[in-house]
Design an enzyme around this catalytic site. Structure first.
Site, PDB file in Angstrom:
ATOM      1  CE  LYS A 240      -3.014  -0.741   2.896  1.00  0.00           C
ATOM      2  NZ  LYS A 240      -4.090  -1.185   3.948  1.00  0.00           N
TER       3      LYS A 240
ATOM      4  CE  LYS B 165      -6.756 -14.278  10.985  1.00  0.00           C
ATOM      5  NZ  LYS B 165      -6.236 -14.613  11.910  1.00  0.00           N
TER       6      LYS B 165
ATOM      7  CD  GLU C   9      -3.255 -26.545   6.466  1.00  0.00           C
ATOM      8  OE1 GLU C   9      -3.828 -27.786   6.192  1.00  0.00           O
ATOM      9  OE2 GLU C   9      -3.850 -26.444   7.827  1.00  0.00           O
TER      10      GLU C   9
ATOM     11  CB  VAL D   6      -7.555 -23.251  10.202  1.00  0.00           C
ATOM     12  CG1 VAL D   6      -8.180 -23.251  11.388  1.00  0.00           C
ATOM     13  CG2 VAL D   6      -8.765 -22.366   8.480  1.00  0.00           C
TER      14      VAL D   6
ATOM     15  N   GLY E 236      -2.879 -20.959  11.907  1.00  0.00           N
ATOM     16  CA  GLY E 236      -1.422 -20.607  11.765  1.00  0.00           C
ATOM     17  C   GLY E 236      -0.960 -21.457  11.431  1.00  0.00           C
TER      18      GLY E 236
ATOM     19  N   GLY F 258       2.339  -8.341  20.605  1.00  0.00           N
ATOM     20  CA  GLY F 258       2.091  -8.516  19.862  1.00  0.00           C
ATOM     21  C   GLY F 258       0.683  -9.938  19.548  1.00  0.00           C
TER      22      GLY F 258
ATOM     23  CG  ASP G 168      -9.752 -14.855  14.323  1.00  0.00           C
ATOM     24  OD1 ASP G 168      -9.004 -15.001  13.514  1.00  0.00           O
ATOM     25  OD2 ASP G 168      -9.785 -16.183  15.675  1.00  0.00           O
TER      26      ASP G 168
ATOM     27  CE  LYS H  77      -8.488 -18.163  13.649  1.00  0.00           C
ATOM     28  NZ  LYS H  77      -7.508 -17.724  14.637  1.00  0.00           N
TER      29      LYS H  77
END
Lengths: 389, 389
Positions: A38, A96, A120, A123, A125, A178, A192, A196
């Site tokens: 961006k 996701k 993969e 969902v 990690g 984080g 979230d 998943k």
């Protein structure tokens, strides 16, 4: 194994990680030709001529055969992914939200164009849950999938139970390290995990479930008071995404709920940013998959596994019949419900309670009740709902 | 999904379990037409006309397309499996000894005849380790596999550390509960774990390793004295099968060794008859797979997954280049070595020790040394060798 020329969308921690690994591994035969970002004026650890702000510099390049999509914006991602698939390119994505919201359209588009669409990383990690559901549990005999699929909330709950932190403090710690976004609502309210679970349900049971058929309660109502109750009973609290089908293959539970986990339960050991999933089969013993669910390295790892599978022309086969879900009638379960005394919540319609407790500030009840009724009575964010495993 | 007519060799707990499940699931399209057994006069829970003692009643029946081989005798099993593969039938087997000892021949025979030869049940019971190495870790970037692959020894060690049992008593308990054979040497001396590691190494790294290149020390030398040392340091002891490769893809460790496992290590949580495997990749975060490794149900579960995969024409692809191993130079590691004082073992050739301890009955040393040197000095079954993780 074929060679591949990649166009990369996004150069955050995951994108940069993938760029570095592929640069160190020329023997993989994978080259990143262009990276679309961006902001063009940011300093980045890769040659300047790789970067562009123009999506078409990738989408119109006939040399590029694989698009790796790693941007935040779900809407922009959908546009890119559809264009890529429709132009005959394969796509690896970790988005996701975008995938969960457009599952049916994306799968059909990939199928129509006979290209790979792999996700993969979207969902759990690094945990290869989708690939295991696709490949090892490739028949119609999976009966349940349940697990901890959101690293942020698991980090928060682990900090609360281990160090006695209040929710706000635990959230702040997760944000500082984080493990949680500055706007954490997608995680802490359970959306979230629901996204998943939608993807898991498709690969486990071949079913496209509607958002409203997954019952969701987040962790943002959990208090130290609830943690004290859990500790007293030697439980921990985890946010568990569950899907169970009955013998006829109909979904009888699809939920994301805070849950008391007893001692010696495999999910008890899944702490902090780790994810863990139990897959149960009618014929098979319950299997446990465990690994890091959030962060730079786990997500990169899953994206790289998908890139590598693409080199072998791997596609999800969706062997289970894809069908929509008619009606989910969730089971009756035992719940713990707590609230501030001043709320004066009336729960009598749920039926007779096992326990009621009242202090000068807090109340709780435990009751056997319909999942739907409990959640509709307890929608307020200051009412905790915790399911017994 | 195709239909299948099965010929079953062996009707022990696993064979009977599979017979029952398939009888209850006609929708799978799988029929067991014939079961070959050794003793014909035993009462069995299946119609009498299914049974025969004549292998040819299966091998010569053109209607049978899949052989499921579940007998104890590795030599007889090899004969059956080769005949079946050479007659164009696919085979599912759980016979780890037979498979490990004839890997190269079996793979070539299956390939030549273009049939499936599947053996998930041979390694770690219900844990889909082979399938994950084949499908998810399908490139040359796996760098390590290590884990608990033998349920019997894990049961024994768990009982010793949890309940302070001496080795003999823990072994007897395992035998009484059906977790160890009446002749336990294959398990407790580490050979069963070595067989499984051989199979794992093929699927993880594409390498055919020789028996003698895997360094093995069993658990039959472990004493309560060793367990007390472990407890004092907050370790547990597990029998760990390990294979690691270096950046050039050469094996730098292939071993089956009792190992001290510290707190918060995923393998620490793998107790009793459970198996757990950690897969590490150059590019991937370490993944943990966990499930039951021994017993009727776990083995049946893996056999059934293989049958079901066969219905989709699944074959192991052996995508990693299959090559033999030239020379393994095991690394220097930290070891704990204990022995009875009367043994008067001389370990000075190993180099300077970190710790030495001597009581009136027992001695131990801890030392950094070459794996090979340690094992050749400590071959006696009354000398314990335990590696530090």
């Amino acid at each position: 194994m074929k060679k591949s020329t990649i166009g990369l969308f996004g150069f955050g921690v995951v994108g940069e990680g993938i760029y570095q690994v592929l640069a160190q591994k020329p023997q993989l035969g994978v080259t990143i030709k262009k990276i679309v970002i961006k902001q063009v004026d940011k300093k980045r650890n890769a040659p300047e001529n790789l970067f562009s702000t123009d999506a078409n510099s990738i989408l119109n390049d006939p040399e590029i055969d694989l698009i790796v999509e790693l941007i935040d914006d779900a809407e922009a991602a959908l546009d890119i992914v559809l264009k890529a698939l429709n132009s005959g390119r394969s796509v690896v994505s970790a988005n996701k939200k975008m995938i969960a919201e457009n599952l049916s359209l994306l799968i059909e588009t990939a199928k129509k164009n006979n290209v790979s669409f792999l996700y993969e990383a979207a969902v759990c990690g690094s945990v290869p849950i989708i690939r295991n559901l696709e490949e090892y549990f490739d028949n119609d005999l999976v009966s349940s999938v349940r697990g901890i699929v959101n690293g942020s909330t698991n980090f928060i709950l682990t900090q609360m139970i281990k160090f006695g932190l209040e929710y706000d403090l635990a959230l702040r710690k997760a944000q500082e390290l984080g493990f949680a976004e500055s706007n954490p609502s997608l995680d802490v309210e359970g959306w979230d995990a629901r996204n998943k679970l939608k993807i898991i349900i498709l690969h486990a049971f071949g079913k496209l479930i509607k958002d409203e058929d997954i019952l969701v309660k987040g962790v943002n109502s959990i208090t130290k008071f609830d943690m004290d109750y859990a500790k007293e009973k030697d439980f921990v609290i985890k946010l568990i995404a569950t899907c169970k089908v009955n013998k006829s293959g109909e979904i009888e539970e699809a939920s994301v709920l805070p849950t008391f986990i007893p001692k010696y339960h495999p999910l008890r050991l899944t702490d902090n940013e780790f994810n863990g999933v139990l897959i149960g089969g009618e014929l098979t013993d319950e299997q446990f998959l465990y690994g890091k669910g959030a962060g730079r390295y786990p997500t990169s790892s899953a994206v790289l596994s998908d890139i590598s599978a693409y080199l072998f022309d791997y596609k999800y086969a969706y062997k289970k019949r894809i069908k929509s879900v008619d009606k989910v009638t969730p089971p009756i379960k035992k719940f713990y419900i707590s609230y501030k005394k001043e709320n004066n919540l009336s729960l009598s319609s749920l039926g007779e309670s096992y326990e009621t407790y009242e202090s000068s500030s807090h109340c709780y009840v435990t009751v056997n009740a319909k999942m739907e009724s409990v959640l509709s009575l307890c929608e307020q964010p200051d009412v905790s709902v915790i399911c017994f495993e």
